[in-house]
Write a protein that holds these residues in place. Structure first.
Motif, PDB file in Angstrom:
ATOM      1  N   ALA A   1     -29.283 -20.771 -36.886  1.00 45.34           N
ATOM      2  CA  ALA A   1     -30.120 -19.753 -37.514  1.00 45.34           C
ATOM      3  C   ALA A   1     -31.184 -19.235 -36.554  1.00 45.34           C
ATOM      4  CB  ALA A   1     -30.775 -20.328 -38.775  1.00 45.34           C
ATOM      5  N   GLY A   2     -31.774 -20.147 -35.761  1.00 47.76           N
ATOM      6  CA  GLY A   2     -32.780 -19.719 -34.800  1.00 47.76           C
ATOM      7  C   GLY A   2     -32.202 -18.837 -33.708  1.00 47.76           C
ATOM      8  N   ALA A   3     -31.024 -19.231 -33.186  1.00 45.34           N
ATOM      9  CA  ALA A   3     -30.390 -18.420 -32.139  1.00 45.34           C
ATOM     10  C   ALA A   3     -29.968 -17.055 -32.683  1.00 45.34           C
ATOM     11  CB  ALA A   3     -29.184 -19.170 -31.576  1.00 45.34           C
ATOM     12  N   LYS A   4     -29.516 -17.010 -33.936  1.00 44.52           N
ATOM     13  CA  LYS A   4     -29.150 -15.723 -34.538  1.00 44.52           C
ATOM     14  C   LYS A   4     -30.373 -14.816 -34.654  1.00 44.52           C
ATOM     15  CE  LYS A   4     -25.143 -17.204 -37.270  1.00 44.52           C
ATOM     16  NZ  LYS A   4     -24.623 -17.412 -38.638  1.00 44.52           N
TER      17      LYS A   4
ATOM     18  N   LYS B   1     -38.119 -22.041 -30.926  1.00 40.32           N
ATOM     19  CA  LYS B   1     -38.376 -23.418 -30.490  1.00 40.32           C
ATOM     20  C   LYS B   1     -37.341 -24.370 -31.076  1.00 40.32           C
ATOM     21  CE  LYS B   1     -43.365 -23.091 -29.724  1.00 40.32           C
ATOM     22  NZ  LYS B   1     -44.707 -23.540 -30.181  1.00 40.32           N
ATOM     23  N   ALA B   2     -36.977 -24.144 -32.338  1.00 42.70           N
ATOM     24  CA  ALA B   2     -35.998 -25.028 -32.985  1.00 42.70           C
ATOM     25  C   ALA B   2     -34.617 -24.896 -32.365  1.00 42.70           C
ATOM     26  CB  ALA B   2     -35.931 -24.726 -34.479  1.00 42.70           C
ATOM     27  N   SER B   3     -34.273 -23.709 -31.858  1.00 36.65           N
ATOM     28  CA  SER B   3     -32.943 -23.491 -31.272  1.00 36.65           C
ATOM     29  C   SER B   3     -32.944 -23.510 -29.744  1.00 36.65           C
ATOM     30  CB  SER B   3     -32.385 -22.144 -31.751  1.00 36.65           C
ATOM     31  OG  SER B   3     -33.253 -21.081 -31.375  1.00 36.65           O
ATOM     32  N   ASN B   4     -34.089 -23.888 -29.155  1.00 36.79           N
ATOM     33  CA  ASN B   4     -34.201 -23.982 -27.694  1.00 36.79           C
ATOM     34  C   ASN B   4     -33.907 -22.641 -27.022  1.00 36.79           C
ATOM     35  OD1 ASN B   4     -34.743 -25.295 -25.285  1.00 36.79           O
ATOM     36  ND2 ASN B   4     -32.630 -25.981 -24.991  1.00 36.79           N
ATOM     37  N   THR B   5     -34.416 -21.549 -27.588  1.00 34.72           N
ATOM     38  CA  THR B   5     -34.217 -20.215 -27.023  1.00 34.72           C
ATOM     39  C   THR B   5     -35.546 -19.504 -26.802  1.00 34.72           C
ATOM     40  OG1 THR B   5     -33.923 -19.358 -29.276  1.00 34.72           O
ATOM     41  CG2 THR B   5     -31.930 -19.909 -28.032  1.00 34.72           C
ATOM     42  N   LEU B   6     -36.625 -20.269 -26.636  1.00 40.33           N
ATOM     43  CA  LEU B   6     -37.938 -19.661 -26.466  1.00 40.33           C
ATOM     44  C   LEU B   6     -38.012 -18.834 -25.186  1.00 40.33           C
ATOM     45  CD1 LEU B   6     -40.677 -19.576 -27.911  1.00 40.33           C
ATOM     46  CD2 LEU B   6     -41.400 -21.489 -26.498  1.00 40.33           C
ATOM     47  N   TYR B   7     -37.207 -19.183 -24.206  1.00 42.15           N
ATOM     48  CA  TYR B   7     -37.236 -18.457 -22.930  1.00 42.15           C
ATOM     49  C   TYR B   7     -36.686 -17.036 -23.064  1.00 42.15           C
ATOM     50  CZ  TYR B   7     -32.277 -19.751 -22.814  1.00 42.15           C
ATOM     51  OH  TYR B   7     -30.949 -19.907 -23.117  1.00 42.15           O
ATOM     52  N   LEU B   8     -36.016 -16.714 -24.164  1.00 40.06           N
ATOM     53  CA  LEU B   8     -35.455 -15.384 -24.360  1.00 40.06           C
ATOM     54  C   LEU B   8     -36.443 -14.426 -25.034  1.00 40.06           C
ATOM     55  CD1 LEU B   8     -31.848 -16.294 -25.530  1.00 40.06           C
ATOM     56  CD2 LEU B   8     -32.525 -15.366 -23.327  1.00 40.06           C
ATOM     57  N   LEU B   9     -37.611 -14.930 -25.439  1.00 38.91           N
ATOM     58  CA  LEU B   9     -38.602 -14.089 -26.091  1.00 38.91           C
ATOM     59  C   LEU B   9     -39.634 -13.616 -25.075  1.00 38.91           C
ATOM     60  CD1 LEU B   9     -39.321 -15.991 -29.429  1.00 38.91           C
ATOM     61  CD2 LEU B   9     -37.763 -14.085 -29.042  1.00 38.91           C
ATOM     62  N   PRO B  10     -40.236 -12.440 -25.308  1.00 41.01           N
ATOM     63  CA  PRO B  10     -41.288 -11.963 -24.412  1.00 41.01           C
ATOM     64  C   PRO B  10     -42.585 -12.720 -24.662  1.00 41.01           C
ATOM     65  CG  PRO B  10     -40.983 -10.430 -26.219  1.00 41.01           C
ATOM     66  CD  PRO B  10     -39.906 -11.465 -26.359  1.00 41.01           C
TER      67      PRO B  10
ATOM     68  N   ARG C   1     -44.645 -12.191 -38.158  1.00 44.36           N
ATOM     69  CA  ARG C   1     -43.241 -12.190 -37.738  1.00 44.36           C
ATOM     70  C   ARG C   1     -43.088 -12.826 -36.362  1.00 44.36           C
ATOM     71  NH1 ARG C   1     -40.941  -6.399 -37.868  1.00 44.36           N
ATOM     72  NH2 ARG C   1     -39.107  -7.535 -37.116  1.00 44.36           N
ATOM     73  N   GLN C   2     -44.076 -12.619 -35.493  1.00 45.54           N
ATOM     74  CA  GLN C   2     -44.032 -13.270 -34.181  1.00 45.54           C
ATOM     75  C   GLN C   2     -44.047 -14.789 -34.317  1.00 45.54           C
ATOM     76  OE1 GLN C   2     -46.796 -11.845 -31.180  1.00 45.54           O
ATOM     77  NE2 GLN C   2     -46.848  -9.807 -32.112  1.00 45.54           N
ATOM     78  N   ALA C   3     -44.942 -15.299 -35.165  1.00 44.79           N
ATOM     79  CA  ALA C   3     -45.036 -16.749 -35.360  1.00 44.79           C
ATOM     80  C   ALA C   3     -43.733 -17.302 -35.914  1.00 44.79           C
ATOM     81  CB  ALA C   3     -46.202 -17.081 -36.290  1.00 44.79           C
ATOM     82  N   ASP C   4     -43.122 -16.594 -36.864  1.00 49.73           N
ATOM     83  CA  ASP C   4     -41.861 -17.046 -37.442  1.00 49.73           C
ATOM     84  C   ASP C   4     -40.744 -17.030 -36.402  1.00 49.73           C
ATOM     85  OD1 ASP C   4     -40.244 -17.804 -39.785  1.00 49.73           O
ATOM     86  OD2 ASP C   4     -39.304 -15.855 -39.491  1.00 49.73           O
ATOM     87  N   LEU C   5     -40.722 -15.989 -35.569  1.00 49.43           N
ATOM     88  CA  LEU C   5     -39.687 -15.888 -34.541  1.00 49.43           C
ATOM     89  C   LEU C   5     -39.852 -16.955 -33.474  1.00 49.43           C
ATOM     90  CD1 LEU C   5     -37.265 -14.077 -33.877  1.00 49.43           C
ATOM     91  CD2 LEU C   5     -38.775 -12.651 -32.499  1.00 49.43           C
ATOM     92  N   VAL C   6     -41.090 -17.226 -33.084  1.00 44.88           N
ATOM     93  CA  VAL C   6     -41.350 -18.273 -32.081  1.00 44.88           C
ATOM     94  C   VAL C   6     -40.965 -19.643 -32.633  1.00 44.88           C
ATOM     95  CG1 VAL C   6     -43.185 -19.481 -30.844  1.00 44.88           C
ATOM     96  CG2 VAL C   6     -43.118 -16.993 -30.843  1.00 44.88           C
ATOM     97  N   LYS C   7     -41.230 -19.874 -33.913  1.00 43.56           N
ATOM     98  CA  LYS C   7     -40.865 -21.153 -34.537  1.00 43.56           C
ATOM     99  C   LYS C   7     -39.351 -21.354 -34.531  1.00 43.56           C
ATOM    100  CE  LYS C   7     -41.425 -23.716 -38.862  1.00 43.56           C
ATOM    101  NZ  LYS C   7     -41.992 -23.672 -40.235  1.00 43.56           N
ATOM    102  N   LYS C   8     -38.600 -20.318 -34.860  1.00 49.57           N
ATOM    103  CA  LYS C   8     -37.141 -20.418 -34.860  1.00 49.57           C
ATOM    104  C   LYS C   8     -36.605 -20.586 -33.442  1.00 49.57           C
ATOM    105  CE  LYS C   8     -36.381 -17.752 -39.096  1.00 49.57           C
ATOM    106  NZ  LYS C   8     -35.800 -16.535 -39.692  1.00 49.57           N
TER     107      LYS C   8
END
Length: 374
Positions: free
Chosen positions: A156-159, A228-237, A219-226
């Motif tokens: 769900a986080g990666a999606k 972190k859970a899916s180990n994709t934080l490096y893909l966010l600005p 929405r930023q906080a929710d996106l950052v939380k997801k």
């Protein structure tokens, strides 16, 4: 459940088989009782034998809530029953009476020091090879976990991260129309995609007005939380909710995404004449490509943000609550002092007022005239 294949001989042909058994034997409890998990070794490395004992007790205490109910629902839904030999009272009482170093020895290597009693019993019964095998969960040993993951697709986080990057790629043209072109790159640029950072405000170079962030803070906080859970934080600005960047270059970020999600280098928009349908379809293949986010966030330094104590950082009083709670310590201290001297105070009080009790045989000695009772 109960369906599979059997071979009469090791080289024989596999024959479909359906087991008529209604009762299944479950090995649940052996790892919890005899220290078969890797976390038991971690507990020993951090706190010694006492930490191992506490971890084993925690495992036993949460088996009914964490395992038994779930297993019973799954097995009974297939019309079967289960039995747990390792959780019988006789076995539990016997293993609980043994010293912990009889059950496991983290100082020995994996495959030897864990579940020592069970390994010795298997070796004594002639299962020499099985007694020396390292523990491996069935879903990982049979690769069924990987098959299940491929069937489910992204988490769900990666999606959420993928959808975010696709929307930013698709909205680039609209952004340029409404807010003007992006600033020119400062140096030699090889990144295929340059996108405005939606986490920060942008100034329109044509009108000189500032536009708020496209993505709200919530929405930023929710996106950052997801992420972190899916180990994709490096893909966010970078942004107010994600001030610390991964430190990777755009190319390194793309390579990491390709490795994590099975992408390949060179994925891009379709060449040739512009086709809106093909262009939208290609967005699903370009979301892992290198992206340069235009704009740097101005993050306000808040004391204690790294430790999660922003509310009380750099403040004298670290407690916030009701007034009676804040004053309770001082009130208890004063009460303790008063109770300590209570016997002496009572003695002084009685001695002082003993001489001042009125004597009924003596006349009234007051100089003032008596007042009428009405």
């Amino acid at each position: 459940m109960g369906k599979g294949q059997v071979r009469i001989t090791p080289d024989g042909e596999a024959i479909p088989y359906i087991s008529p058994a209604r009762v299944l034997l479950n090995g649940l409890g052996s790892d919890e009782l005899l220290g078969g998990y890797g976390r038991h070794r971690s507990a020993y490395n951090s706190g010694g034998w006492q930490a191992v004992i506490e971890e084993l007790q925690l495992e036993i205490d949460r088996i009914p809530i964490r395992n038994l109910g779930r297993d019973d629902r799954v097995i009974s839904s297939h019309g079967k029953e289960t039995r747990h030999p390792f959780l019988s009272l006789t076995v539990l009482n016997f293993i609980a009476s043994l010293p912990v170093h009889y059950k496991m020895d983290p100082r020995l290597e994996v495959g030897l020091g864990d579940k020592m009693l069970l390994r010795l019993a298997a070796w004594k019964l002639g299962l020499v090879e099985a007694s020396q095998r390292k523990k491996r969960a069935m879903q990982f040993g049979s690769h069924s976990a990987r098959m299940d993951g491929e069937r489910r697709g992204l988490s769900a986080g990666a999606k959420a991260v993928k959808s975010f990057r696709i929307k930013q790629l698709a909205s680039l043209q609209s952004y340029v129309i409404h807010n003007g072109p992006l600033p020119a790159p400062t140096g030699e640029q090889s990144t295929p995609h340059r996108l405005p950072n939606p986490f920060i405000p942008h100034k329109n170079p044509l009108t000189g007005r500032w536009a708020p962030p496209t993505i709200s803070l919530r929405r930023q906080a929710d996106l950052v939380k997801k992420a972190k859970a899916s180990n994709t934080l490096y893909l966010l600005p970078p942004g107010p909710k994600n001030p610390k960047t991964s430190g990777l270059t755009t190319e390194a970020t793309a390579k990491l995404a390709y490795k994590q999600f099975g992408g390949r280098k060179g994925q891009g928009f379709p060449k040739g004449s512009f086709n809106k349908i093909k262009w939208k379809q290609s967005l699903g293949n370009t979301w892992m490509n290198p992206v340069e986010w235009v704009g740097e966030p101005k993050v306000k330094e808040v004391p204690g943000a790294e430790l999660g104590t922003r509310l009380y950082a750099a403040k004298k009083r670290m407690f916030k609550g009701h007034r009676w709670e804040r004053l309770k310590a001082a009130r208890d201290k004063k009460k303790k002092v008063l109770m300590r001297d209570m016997a002496r105070r009572i003695r002084n009080y009685k001695a002082y007022y003993h001489k001042r009790k009125p004597n009924p045989l003596k006349t009234y000695s007051s100089a003032k005239a008596k007042k009428l009772p009405f």
